[in-house]
Scaffold this active site. Structure first.
Site, PDB file in Angstrom:
ATOM      1  N   HIS A  68       2.983   3.000  50.795  1.00  9.90           N
ATOM      2  CA  HIS A  68       4.032   3.085  51.816  1.00  9.90           C
ATOM      3  C   HIS A  68       5.274   3.589  51.083  1.00  9.90           C
ATOM      4  O   HIS A  68       5.665   3.002  50.066  1.00  9.90           O
ATOM      5  CB  HIS A  68       4.295   1.722  52.456  1.00  9.90           C
ATOM      6  CG  HIS A  68       3.048   1.101  53.007  1.00  9.90           C
ATOM      7  ND1 HIS A  68       2.470   1.505  54.190  1.00  9.90           N
ATOM      8  CD2 HIS A  68       2.253   0.137  52.502  1.00  9.90           C
ATOM      9  CE1 HIS A  68       1.370   0.794  54.401  1.00  9.90           C
ATOM     10  NE2 HIS A  68       1.215  -0.030  53.394  1.00  9.90           N
TER      11      HIS A  68
ATOM     12  N   SER B 135     -13.196  -1.050  47.580  1.00  6.32           N
ATOM     13  CA  SER B 135     -12.111  -1.659  48.345  1.00  6.32           C
ATOM     14  C   SER B 135     -11.134  -0.604  48.837  1.00  6.32           C
ATOM     15  O   SER B 135     -11.508   0.236  49.624  1.00  6.32           O
ATOM     16  CB  SER B 135     -11.401  -2.797  47.614  1.00  6.32           C
ATOM     17  OG  SER B 135     -10.680  -3.561  48.567  1.00  6.32           O
TER      18      SER B 135
END
Length: 129
Positions: free
Chosen positions: A71, A66
């Site tokens: 961020h 995956s």
């Protein structure tokens, strides 16, 4: 409580009071994210990272199982990280602790979500037939 069979595990992580200089450094963030994938025993496919002006980093490490994303907001000493892994050989909790140390976070909040509950998938497929 009996744990249901699931296809994936998703850790949503908020790291607080991190080192701003680390959060600004795109190459260092990429290095840490790749290392986190490796120590979680994931198979890395590719990584892409972007530096914002005047600062901040967004990036993804795509793994066969995956992905890992980050961020950063250096001005708030904050980073948001997703560790989404499939299968039962990957160790996202190891990556979580590793990144907590590398970002020098003083606090972290974590939400764990089961992805792809097999019983729900099979029930949905019965309705399609």
């Amino acid at each position: 409580m009996i744990k249901q069979k699931q296809l994936g595990n998703h850790l949503l992580i908020e790291y607080y009071d991190c080192d701003s200089e680390v959060l600004k450094n795109t190459s260092l963030i990429e290095k840490h994210m790749i290392e986190a994938a490796k120590i979680a025993q994931a198979t890395i496919v590719e990584s892409v990272f972007h530096t914002f002006s005047p600062w901040g980093v967004s990036g993804v490490v795509v793994i066969e199982e995956s992905h890992l994303t980050i961020h950063t907001w250096p001005e708030y000493k904050y980073a948001a990280v997703d560790l989404f892994t499939c299968g039962n050989t990957i160790k996202p909790w190891v990556a979580f602790k590793f990144l907590e140390g590398k970002l020098k976070a003083k606090r972290a909040d974590l939400t764990e979500i089961s992805r792809g509950i097999v019983d729900r998938i099979l029930e949905d497929n019965k309705n399609l037939l």
